[in-house]
Motif scaffolding. Sequence first.
Motif, PDB file in Angstrom:
ATOM      1  N   HIS A  46       0.843  -1.191   0.000  1.00  0.00           N
ATOM      2  CA  HIS A  46       0.000   0.000   0.000  1.00  0.00           C
ATOM      3  C   HIS A  46       0.882   1.246   0.000  1.00  0.00           C
ATOM      4  CE1 HIS A  46      -3.573  -2.341   1.234  1.00  0.00           C
ATOM      5  NE2 HIS A  46      -2.703  -3.046   1.930  1.00  0.00           N
ATOM      6  N   ALA A  47       0.300   2.350  -0.427  1.00  0.00           N
ATOM      7  CA  ALA A  47       0.919   3.663  -0.258  1.00  0.00           C
ATOM      8  C   ALA A  47      -0.041   4.480   0.606  1.00  0.00           C
ATOM      9  CB  ALA A  47       1.123   4.332  -1.605  1.00  0.00           C
ATOM     10  N   VAL A  48       0.500   5.418   1.387  1.00  0.00           N
ATOM     11  CA  VAL A  48      -0.357   6.283   2.200  1.00  0.00           C
ATOM     12  C   VAL A  48      -0.027   7.740   1.902  1.00  0.00           C
ATOM     13  CG1 VAL A  48      -1.016   7.001   4.533  1.00  0.00           C
ATOM     14  CG2 VAL A  48      -0.602   4.576   4.062  1.00  0.00           C
ATOM     15  N   LEU A  49      -1.050   8.501   1.559  1.00  0.00           N
ATOM     16  CA  LEU A  49      -0.880   9.929   1.298  1.00  0.00           C
ATOM     17  C   LEU A  49      -1.755  10.719   2.269  1.00  0.00           C
ATOM     18  CD1 LEU A  49       0.132  12.348  -0.378  1.00  0.00           C
ATOM     19  CD2 LEU A  49      -1.782  11.954  -1.943  1.00  0.00           C
ATOM     20  N   ILE A  50      -1.106  11.580   3.047  1.00  0.00           N
ATOM     21  CA  ILE A  50      -1.803  12.442   4.001  1.00  0.00           C
ATOM     22  C   ILE A  50      -1.776  13.861   3.429  1.00  0.00           C
ATOM     23  CG2 ILE A  50      -1.863  13.278   6.390  1.00  0.00           C
ATOM     24  CD1 ILE A  50      -1.895  10.271   6.444  1.00  0.00           C
ATOM     25  N   ILE A  51      -2.924  14.503   3.370  1.00  0.00           N
ATOM     26  CA  ILE A  51      -2.983  15.876   2.852  1.00  0.00           C
ATOM     27  C   ILE A  51      -3.425  16.807   3.977  1.00  0.00           C
ATOM     28  CG2 ILE A  51      -4.119  17.425   1.204  1.00  0.00           C
ATOM     29  CD1 ILE A  51      -4.348  15.031  -0.717  1.00  0.00           C
ATOM     30  N   LEU A  52      -2.598  17.802   4.278  1.00  0.00           N
ATOM     31  CA  LEU A  52      -2.926  18.787   5.307  1.00  0.00           C
ATOM     32  C   LEU A  52      -3.218  20.132   4.653  1.00  0.00           C
ATOM     33  CD1 LEU A  52      -0.076  18.080   7.931  1.00  0.00           C
ATOM     34  CD2 LEU A  52      -2.343  17.009   7.764  1.00  0.00           C
ATOM     35  N   GLN A  53      -4.398  20.645   4.902  1.00  0.00           N
ATOM     36  CA  GLN A  53      -4.753  21.979   4.412  1.00  0.00           C
ATOM     37  C   GLN A  53      -5.358  22.773   5.559  1.00  0.00           C
ATOM     38  OE1 GLN A  53      -3.594  22.170   0.319  1.00  0.00           O
ATOM     39  NE2 GLN A  53      -4.545  23.757   1.570  1.00  0.00           N
ATOM     40  N   GLY A  54      -5.261  24.058   5.463  1.00  0.00           N
ATOM     41  CA  GLY A  54      -5.867  24.921   6.475  1.00  0.00           C
ATOM     42  C   GLY A  54      -5.339  26.339   6.295  1.00  0.00           C
ATOM     43  N   MET A  55      -6.021  27.289   6.927  1.00  0.00           N
ATOM     44  CA  MET A  55      -5.586  28.683   6.882  1.00  0.00           C
ATOM     45  C   MET A  55      -4.164  28.789   7.440  1.00  0.00           C
ATOM     46  SD  MET A  55      -8.366  30.430   5.934  1.00  0.00           S
ATOM     47  CE  MET A  55     -10.174  30.490   6.100  1.00  0.00           C
ATOM     48  N   ASP A  56      -3.533  29.919   7.213  1.00  0.00           N
ATOM     49  CA  ASP A  56      -2.216  30.158   7.814  1.00  0.00           C
ATOM     50  C   ASP A  56      -2.320  30.004   9.327  1.00  0.00           C
ATOM     51  OD1 ASP A  56      -0.867  30.835   5.383  1.00  0.00           O
ATOM     52  OD2 ASP A  56      -1.896  32.769   5.419  1.00  0.00           O
ATOM     53  N   ALA A  57      -1.290  29.422   9.925  1.00  0.00           N
ATOM     54  CA  ALA A  57      -1.209  29.252  11.385  1.00  0.00           C
ATOM     55  C   ALA A  57      -2.269  28.310  11.952  1.00  0.00           C
ATOM     56  CB  ALA A  57      -1.285  30.614  12.106  1.00  0.00           C
ATOM     57  N   SER A  58      -2.815  27.449  11.096  1.00  0.00           N
ATOM     58  CA  SER A  58      -3.807  26.490  11.606  1.00  0.00           C
ATOM     59  C   SER A  58      -3.126  25.252  12.197  1.00  0.00           C
ATOM     60  CB  SER A  58      -4.787  26.092  10.504  1.00  0.00           C
ATOM     61  OG  SER A  58      -4.109  25.509   9.412  1.00  0.00           O
ATOM     62  N   GLY A  59      -1.808  25.198  12.154  1.00  0.00           N
ATOM     63  CA  GLY A  59      -1.109  24.135  12.865  1.00  0.00           C
ATOM     64  C   GLY A  59      -0.734  22.921  12.026  1.00  0.00           C
ATOM     65  N   LYS A  60      -0.348  23.151  10.791  1.00  0.00           N
ATOM     66  CA  LYS A  60       0.014  22.033   9.920  1.00  0.00           C
ATOM     67  C   LYS A  60       1.352  21.423  10.357  1.00  0.00           C
ATOM     68  CE  LYS A  60      -0.708  24.717   6.256  1.00  0.00           C
ATOM     69  NZ  LYS A  60      -1.475  25.867   6.780  1.00  0.00           N
ATOM     70  N   ASP A  61       2.337  22.275  10.624  1.00  0.00           N
ATOM     71  CA  ASP A  61       3.636  21.760  11.078  1.00  0.00           C
ATOM     72  C   ASP A  61       3.499  20.983  12.382  1.00  0.00           C
ATOM     73  OD1 ASP A  61       5.005  22.839   8.940  1.00  0.00           O
ATOM     74  OD2 ASP A  61       5.527  24.691   9.997  1.00  0.00           O
ATOM     75  N   GLY A  62       2.721  21.515  13.291  1.00  0.00           N
ATOM     76  CA  GLY A  62       2.522  20.853  14.576  1.00  0.00           C
ATOM     77  C   GLY A  62       1.830  19.502  14.415  1.00  0.00           C
ATOM     78  N   ALA A  63       0.881  19.430  13.491  1.00  0.00           N
ATOM     79  CA  ALA A  63       0.197  18.160  13.233  1.00  0.00           C
ATOM     80  C   ALA A  63       1.215  17.137  12.742  1.00  0.00           C
ATOM     81  CB  ALA A  63      -0.910  18.359  12.201  1.00  0.00           C
ATOM     82  N   LEU A  64       2.059  17.574  11.836  1.00  0.00           N
ATOM     83  CA  LEU A  64       3.110  16.697  11.306  1.00  0.00           C
ATOM     84  C   LEU A  64       3.972  16.136  12.438  1.00  0.00           C
ATOM     85  CD1 LEU A  64       4.284  18.404   8.041  1.00  0.00           C
ATOM     86  CD2 LEU A  64       4.711  16.010   8.549  1.00  0.00           C
ATOM     87  N   ARG A  65       4.418  17.032  13.310  1.00  0.00           N
ATOM     88  CA  ARG A  65       5.341  16.662  14.385  1.00  0.00           C
ATOM     89  C   ARG A  65       4.659  15.753  15.398  1.00  0.00           C
ATOM     90  NH1 ARG A  65       6.766  21.730  15.162  1.00  0.00           N
ATOM     91  NH2 ARG A  65       5.317  21.921  16.897  1.00  0.00           N
TER      92      ARG A  65
END
Lengths: 253, 253
Positions: A46-65
């Motif tokens: 399998h392959a897994v693709l996660i897509i993170l979208q959101g307004m600026d400062a919605s916490g995409k980097d933090g979600a990743l970490r």
Amino acid sequence: MPNIDLSKISTRAPEDLDRDEAERLTKQRADRISELHQQLVAQKEHAVLIILQGMDASGKDGALRNVFGECAPYGLRSVAFKKPTEEEFDHDFLWRIHKEVPAQGEMVIFNRSHYEDVLIQRVHGWITEEQVDRRFDSINAFENLLRYDNNTLILKFYLHISKEQQREELMERIEEPEKQYKHNDGDWREREHWDEYRKAYEDVIARSEIPWHIIPVDQRWYRNYLMTDIVVQAMEGLNMEWPPLVTNKTWSV
Amino acid sequence: MPNIDLSKISTRAPEDLDRDEAERLTKQRADRISELHQQLVAQKEHAVLIILQGMDASGKDGALRNVFGECAPYGLRSVAFKKPTEEEFDHDFLWRIHKEVPAQGEMVIFNRSHYEDVLIQRVHGWITEEQVDRRFDSINAFENLLRYDNNTLILKFYLHISKEQQREELMERIEEPEKQYKHNDGDWREREHWDEYRKAYEDVIARSEIPWHIIPVDQRWYRNYLMTDIVVQAMEGLNMEWPPLVTNKTWSV
């Protein structure tokens, strides 16, 4: 998906959820994600693709970490899509995206994605509504290609932040030394288009064949709690197994 | 396109066409293609994708040399798609193809293409008919993306050879020293699937939104005559112009 009104959806955790308990569970789940990721790499089906979208400062980097931070670095990549280069602009909008999709046995996390091409470009009127329609068709066909031709699990997260919380986050990027590298005047300008972005996001969610998970992110611990739960459930649904022992492997196989 | 029966379509030039006259015109047109290509590069508003498909020894290399041989090497690439690598197999079938599509201001010639994934793979039963159906959907969506999102002119050529002529060509690859590097035992084995390939090609032609040009290639001079004509007409249809003088260009523009 059906039409939604984001302004009707809370950006906060439910009142009755205990934060300590939630954080304990989040930690357990992050470990489980690491284990499932290891199986994904080992089994290579399998392959897994996660897509993170959101307004600026919605916490995409933090979600990743916080959600994927326990995973081994091999078989894992995160790709941040910023302003396209000149070479990228000379191609269709999916060209730079398609290059980066996960192979079988790999998990890739998109920090922003092809959805920017029907968000920022639409909000600023850089493309016509006819182009927007075509792009939605292209996006659905593209995601189906990944899904059906390469066994790709696609998980899409919209990080749902309130306008007030965004203001706080952006202010911290000015006031706190360890966050200043993230400050960008442009974020404050984009903030003026808040309602148009909201509308564009509602359309993205309504017109996607593969559904979005809407994650209330005003409290970051709740974001982590919810996202780890969704990722664990989806990856467990792949019913992966550790591959059995194969002896006499050689390079020529 | 409507269903066709390739066995009813001649693989030879019309009897009344004068070869000397045809070769004179071919030379003129090849020069014109070079000029149009130069305008494409200069104007940088369109992309051109040429797709060459056909049975083994149907003359794809020769078409490349004779039709596009006068073009400048910059802004021009030819890409031969052979057996996928292990990394390519671990992705969807369009992954390696999408990477190679032309930028605006560029002409790219595919020597074989994504159509192999509904030809050789189908003839040998490596994919199910359900996968074939999905792949045709993906192919049409992909070509529309290139067409509408990046101004790409797509010209598809099926090089139509007779089984007898193929035998002659393959024999030459055994007998003539300067052709022996092209010999491949596998070509003779694939030849045994002639009728299945024919059928698969008929289906490719019937199910493509962007039409195919069927080129009779038993006489190579006629192939060149016809293909140069089609390329010139299609590129003239782009109504390109030499860009006007711009003064005071700087790196910072």
